[in-house]
Design a protein around this motif. Structure first.
Motif, PDB file in Angstrom:
ATOM      1  N   TRP A 156     -19.812  -8.959   0.045  1.00 36.36           N
ATOM      2  CA  TRP A 156     -19.794  -7.671  -0.654  1.00 36.36           C
ATOM      3  C   TRP A 156     -19.096  -7.875  -1.979  1.00 36.36           C
ATOM      4  CZ3 TRP A 156     -15.124  -4.322  -0.907  1.00 36.36           C
ATOM      5  CH2 TRP A 156     -15.351  -3.160  -1.652  1.00 36.36           C
ATOM      6  N   TRP A 157     -19.831  -7.628  -3.081  1.00 36.13           N
ATOM      7  CA  TRP A 157     -19.295  -7.847  -4.413  1.00 36.13           C
ATOM      8  C   TRP A 157     -19.612  -6.663  -5.303  1.00 36.13           C
ATOM      9  CZ3 TRP A 157     -22.808 -11.832  -2.635  1.00 36.13           C
ATOM     10  CH2 TRP A 157     -22.149 -12.863  -1.961  1.00 36.13           C
ATOM     11  N   PRO A 158     -18.620  -5.831  -5.658  1.00 42.05           N
ATOM     12  CA  PRO A 158     -18.852  -4.832  -6.697  1.00 42.05           C
ATOM     13  C   PRO A 158     -19.115  -5.543  -8.029  1.00 42.05           C
ATOM     14  CG  PRO A 158     -16.898  -4.307  -5.391  1.00 42.05           C
ATOM     15  CD  PRO A 158     -17.293  -5.711  -5.055  1.00 42.05           C
ATOM     16  N   VAL A 159     -20.326  -5.465  -8.518  1.00 43.72           N
ATOM     17  CA  VAL A 159     -20.723  -6.165  -9.738  1.00 43.72           C
ATOM     18  C   VAL A 159     -20.285  -5.385 -10.980  1.00 43.72           C
ATOM     19  CG1 VAL A 159     -22.713  -6.957 -11.094  1.00 43.72           C
ATOM     20  CG2 VAL A 159     -22.632  -7.340  -8.612  1.00 43.72           C
ATOM     21  N   ALA A 160     -20.456  -4.067 -10.940  1.00 44.97           N
ATOM     22  CA  ALA A 160     -20.011  -3.193 -12.029  1.00 44.97           C
ATOM     23  C   ALA A 160     -19.485  -1.919 -11.384  1.00 44.97           C
ATOM     24  CB  ALA A 160     -21.153  -2.881 -12.988  1.00 44.97           C
ATOM     25  N   PRO A 161     -18.189  -1.846 -11.084  1.00 43.05           N
ATOM     26  CA  PRO A 161     -17.652  -0.634 -10.467  1.00 43.05           C
ATOM     27  C   PRO A 161     -17.906   0.622 -11.295  1.00 43.05           C
ATOM     28  CG  PRO A 161     -16.087  -2.423 -10.269  1.00 43.05           C
ATOM     29  CD  PRO A 161     -17.176  -2.906 -11.172  1.00 43.05           C
ATOM     30  N   ARG A 162     -18.063   0.464 -12.609  1.00 36.86           N
ATOM     31  CA  ARG A 162     -18.379   1.609 -13.458  1.00 36.86           C
ATOM     32  C   ARG A 162     -19.146   1.140 -14.683  1.00 36.86           C
ATOM     33  NH1 ARG A 162     -13.905   6.159 -15.105  1.00 36.86           N
ATOM     34  NH2 ARG A 162     -15.227   7.578 -16.295  1.00 36.86           N
ATOM     35  N   ALA A 163     -20.245   1.837 -14.982  1.00 40.98           N
ATOM     36  CA  ALA A 163     -21.020   1.579 -16.189  1.00 40.98           C
ATOM     37  C   ALA A 163     -21.523   2.916 -16.725  1.00 40.98           C
ATOM     38  CB  ALA A 163     -22.197   0.647 -15.895  1.00 40.98           C
ATOM     39  N   ASP A 164     -21.625   3.011 -18.040  1.00 42.16           N
ATOM     40  CA  ASP A 164     -22.204   4.190 -18.682  1.00 42.16           C
ATOM     41  C   ASP A 164     -23.716   4.037 -18.693  1.00 42.16           C
ATOM     42  OD1 ASP A 164     -19.703   5.304 -19.227  1.00 42.16           O
ATOM     43  OD2 ASP A 164     -19.538   4.245 -21.142  1.00 42.16           O
ATOM     44  N   VAL A 165     -24.437   5.088 -18.275  1.00 42.36           N
ATOM     45  CA  VAL A 165     -25.876   4.978 -18.107  1.00 42.36           C
ATOM     46  C   VAL A 165     -26.582   6.133 -18.812  1.00 42.36           C
ATOM     47  CG1 VAL A 165     -25.933   6.288 -15.920  1.00 42.36           C
ATOM     48  CG2 VAL A 165     -27.693   4.579 -16.380  1.00 42.36           C
ATOM     49  N   SER A 166     -27.766   5.865 -19.335  1.00 41.86           N
ATOM     50  CA  SER A 166     -28.615   6.903 -19.922  1.00 41.86           C
ATOM     51  C   SER A 166     -30.074   6.513 -19.698  1.00 41.86           C
ATOM     52  CB  SER A 166     -28.326   7.069 -21.418  1.00 41.86           C
ATOM     53  OG  SER A 166     -28.628   5.870 -22.120  1.00 41.86           O
ATOM     54  N   GLY A 167     -30.943   7.515 -19.821  1.00 35.86           N
ATOM     55  CA  GLY A 167     -32.369   7.272 -19.628  1.00 35.86           C
ATOM     56  C   GLY A 167     -33.069   8.530 -19.164  1.00 35.86           C
ATOM     57  N   TRP A 168     -34.009   8.373 -18.242  1.00 30.74           N
ATOM     58  CA  TRP A 168     -34.722   9.534 -17.714  1.00 30.74           C
ATOM     59  C   TRP A 168     -35.113   9.303 -16.261  1.00 30.74           C
ATOM     60  CZ3 TRP A 168     -39.534   8.336 -15.871  1.00 30.74           C
ATOM     61  CH2 TRP A 168     -40.177   7.224 -16.416  1.00 30.74           C
ATOM     62  N   ILE A 169     -35.288  10.421 -15.565  1.00 24.76           N
ATOM     63  CA  ILE A 169     -35.803  10.423 -14.193  1.00 24.76           C
ATOM     64  C   ILE A 169     -36.920  11.446 -14.124  1.00 24.76           C
ATOM     65  CG2 ILE A 169     -35.292  10.849 -11.761  1.00 24.76           C
ATOM     66  CD1 ILE A 169     -32.419  10.058 -12.283  1.00 24.76           C
ATOM     67  N   ALA A 170     -38.022  11.082 -13.507  1.00 22.10           N
ATOM     68  CA  ALA A 170     -39.143  12.002 -13.299  1.00 22.10           C
ATOM     69  C   ALA A 170     -39.296  12.265 -11.812  1.00 22.10           C
ATOM     70  CB  ALA A 170     -40.424  11.433 -13.871  1.00 22.10           C
ATOM     71  N   LEU A 171     -39.313  13.537 -11.431  1.00 22.99           N
ATOM     72  CA  LEU A 171     -39.552  13.951 -10.057  1.00 22.99           C
ATOM     73  C   LEU A 171     -40.824  14.789 -10.036  1.00 22.99           C
ATOM     74  CD1 LEU A 171     -38.755  14.253  -7.079  1.00 22.99           C
ATOM     75  CD2 LEU A 171     -37.324  16.209  -7.745  1.00 22.99           C
ATOM     76  N   ASP A 172     -41.821  14.319  -9.286  1.00 21.46           N
ATOM     77  CA  ASP A 172     -43.128  14.987  -9.226  1.00 21.46           C
ATOM     78  C   ASP A 172     -43.695  15.197 -10.624  1.00 21.46           C
ATOM     79  OD1 ASP A 172     -42.996  15.137  -6.441  1.00 21.46           O
ATOM     80  OD2 ASP A 172     -41.928  17.045  -6.503  1.00 21.46           O
ATOM     81  N   GLY A 173     -43.504  14.207 -11.503  1.00 21.26           N
ATOM     82  CA  GLY A 173     -44.064  14.241 -12.838  1.00 21.26           C
ATOM     83  C   GLY A 173     -43.248  14.984 -13.873  1.00 21.26           C
ATOM     84  N   ASP A 174     -42.167  15.644 -13.457  1.00 24.86           N
ATOM     85  CA  ASP A 174     -41.317  16.392 -14.382  1.00 24.86           C
ATOM     86  C   ASP A 174     -40.196  15.483 -14.860  1.00 24.86           C
ATOM     87  OD1 ASP A 174     -40.006  18.301 -15.844  1.00 24.86           O
ATOM     88  OD2 ASP A 174     -39.217  19.388 -14.094  1.00 24.86           O
ATOM     89  N   ARG A 175     -40.288  15.015 -16.105  1.00 26.15           N
ATOM     90  CA  ARG A 175     -39.322  14.053 -16.634  1.00 26.15           C
ATOM     91  C   ARG A 175     -38.086  14.769 -17.175  1.00 26.15           C
ATOM     92  NH1 ARG A 175     -40.718   9.145 -20.789  1.00 26.15           N
ATOM     93  NH2 ARG A 175     -42.251   8.746 -19.124  1.00 26.15           N
ATOM     94  N   VAL A 176     -36.892  14.281 -16.761  1.00 24.39           N
ATOM     95  CA  VAL A 176     -35.619  14.863 -17.159  1.00 24.39           C
ATOM     96  C   VAL A 176     -34.768  13.787 -17.821  1.00 24.39           C
ATOM     97  CG1 VAL A 176     -33.522  15.997 -16.330  1.00 24.39           C
ATOM     98  CG2 VAL A 176     -35.728  16.508 -15.235  1.00 24.39           C
ATOM     99  N   PRO A 177     -34.277  14.008 -19.058  1.00 23.35           N
ATOM    100  CA  PRO A 177     -33.335  13.049 -19.640  1.00 23.35           C
ATOM    101  C   PRO A 177     -31.997  13.132 -18.919  1.00 23.35           C
ATOM    102  CG  PRO A 177     -33.593  14.949 -21.087  1.00 23.35           C
ATOM    103  CD  PRO A 177     -34.583  15.129 -19.969  1.00 23.35           C
ATOM    104  N   VAL A 178     -31.357  11.981 -18.698  1.00 23.55           N
ATOM    105  CA  VAL A 178     -30.101  11.953 -17.942  1.00 23.55           C
ATOM    106  C   VAL A 178     -29.098  11.030 -18.614  1.00 23.55           C
ATOM    107  CG1 VAL A 178     -31.193  12.487 -15.717  1.00 23.55           C
ATOM    108  CG2 VAL A 178     -30.927  10.101 -16.415  1.00 23.55           C
ATOM    109  N   ARG A 179     -27.826  11.360 -18.413  1.00 24.53           N
ATOM    110  CA  ARG A 179     -26.705  10.524 -18.800  1.00 24.53           C
ATOM    111  C   ARG A 179     -25.670  10.601 -17.682  1.00 24.53           C
ATOM    112  NH1 ARG A 179     -26.893   9.123 -24.121  1.00 24.53           N
ATOM    113  NH2 ARG A 179     -24.738   8.387 -24.021  1.00 24.53           N
ATOM    114  N   GLY A 180     -24.800   9.614 -17.598  1.00 27.04           N
ATOM    115  CA  GLY A 180     -23.757   9.657 -16.589  1.00 27.04           C
ATOM    116  C   GLY A 180     -23.121   8.301 -16.407  1.00 27.04           C
ATOM    117  N   ARG A 181     -22.745   8.018 -15.179  1.00 24.96           N
ATOM    118  CA  ARG A 181     -22.094   6.744 -14.866  1.00 24.96           C
ATOM    119  C   ARG A 181     -22.710   6.194 -13.577  1.00 24.96           C
ATOM    120  NH1 ARG A 181     -18.787  11.030 -14.036  1.00 24.96           N
ATOM    121  NH2 ARG A 181     -18.080  11.369 -11.894  1.00 24.96           N
TER     122      ARG A 181
END
Length: 349
Positions: A156-181
């Protein structure tokens, strides 16, 4: 000779897939796991498997999505062995699922991208690492348990315990821009993680988790091996402030203070969990509460072997020289137990 327990940066050996392990073993498990906490309130759990026991040891991808006000959503895709390609840091599953990571000049995980297309969900995410990973031994690769003579290994190796993330997620074709960690780690085990009563397994009972409280990031496990492996507890805890570790110790324990039965599943889950860690003049204490179940089932289909994963709140205190720093934030944590460890039998007239 037993490797020395210590906290060390992970190396390329921990990032690599252990293709020499698990050949022909449908119970072998090896995966990358990612948890994303997004600014829109979504929590996403992603498993990228080279070998998944529920798929008979084949490659697979799973996505768990928890959205405020919506039912929990779990999606899954399985792949033939030749549809999986291992990368030095990441991998490819089929044509549309890929994790690609990069290292800093020092050799630490620095960034990664993730592309997925799993049923109702598609996503593209790019992450920059805030806290570089850690292993818990001076050995490399840093197995938690390794017996070459028997071919057994647990890692068991935590490779990145925390990273800043951005991009998009699409659920049933509805694309949502996202940011977070996002938190990402690598896991493997040639022993069953847990299961039948008194079976030899990687874990008999455990808690595990990671949290963020402002600039602070923490991770832990309190994991006991089965009776056949001596009930030995493995108890690392690491606390970072921004990208630097400020507390790393094996003088750690977590305890489930109160259980409840979850109405939707009829299975037990921790309702209050406490964490306690100490290193020199530093002490850390925390309570985990207000959990929302993101996954819960009987582990490996064994009656009485329970697993529960939750997203919740952490209230913590960091003590030094008689002064206390109070921390609050979000936590992802899980609890599991082998069958027979948590008997609910009652004698009724």
């Amino acid at each position: 000779m037993r490797a020395v327990r210590a906290f060390r940066p992970i190396t390329a050996a921990e990032l690599a897939w252990r293709t020499e392990l698990g050949a022909g073993d449908p119970e072998y498990v090896e995966l990358w796991w990612l948890d994303a906490a997004l600014d829109n309130g979504w929590q996403v759990g992603i498993g990228l498997y080279r070998s998944r026991p529920f798929d008979g040891g084949r490659p697979a991808v799973t996505v768990n999505l928890l959205r405020p006000g919506h039912p929990f959503l779990e999606l899954h895709a399985g792949f033939a062995p030749d549809e999986f390609e291992p990368y030095p840091f990441g991998g490819r599953w089929g044509d549309n699922n890929q994790l690609v990571g990069g290292l800093s000049e020092r050799g630490d995980p620095a960034a990664f991208t993730l592309s997925l297309d799993v049923g109702r969900v598609q996503l593209e995410l790019a992450a920059t690492v805030v806290c570089a990973g850690v292993k818990f031994t001076t050995a490399s690769p840093g197995f938690t348990h390794h017996r070459p003579e028997s071919g057994t290994a647990v890692g068991w190796w935590p490779v990145a315990p925390r990273a800043d993330v951005s991009g998009w997620i699409a659920l049933d074709g509805d694309r949502v821009p996202v940011r977070g960690r996002v938190h990402t780690e690598k896991q493997l085990s040639s022993l069953p993680l847990a299961g039948r009563e008194q079976a030899r397994s990687a874990q008999s009972v455990w808690t595990w988790g990671h949290f963020t409280c402002g600039d602070y990031t923490g991770l832990w496990t309190d994991s006991a091996a089965s009776e056949q492996l001596g009930f030995r507890h493995f108890t690392p805890f690491v606390l970072y402030r921004e990208g630097e570790p400020v507390l790393s110790t094996f003088a750690f324990a977590s305890s489930v203070e109160r259980f409840r039965i979850e109405p939707g599943t009829g299975l037990p889950r921790p309702e209050v969990v406490t964490l306690k860690a100490a290193q020199g003049e530093l002490e850390f204490f925390a309570r985990l509460t207000d959990g929302r179940v993101s996954d819960q089932f009987e582990l490996d289909g064994n009656e009485g072997a329970y697993y529960c994963r939750q997203v919740g709140r952490i209230d913590a205190e960091l003590y030094r020289w008689g002064r206390a720093t109070r921390l609050t934030g979000d936590v992802v944590h899980e609890w599991g137990t082998q069958a027979g460890n948590f008997p609910f039998a009652a004698v009724r007239p």
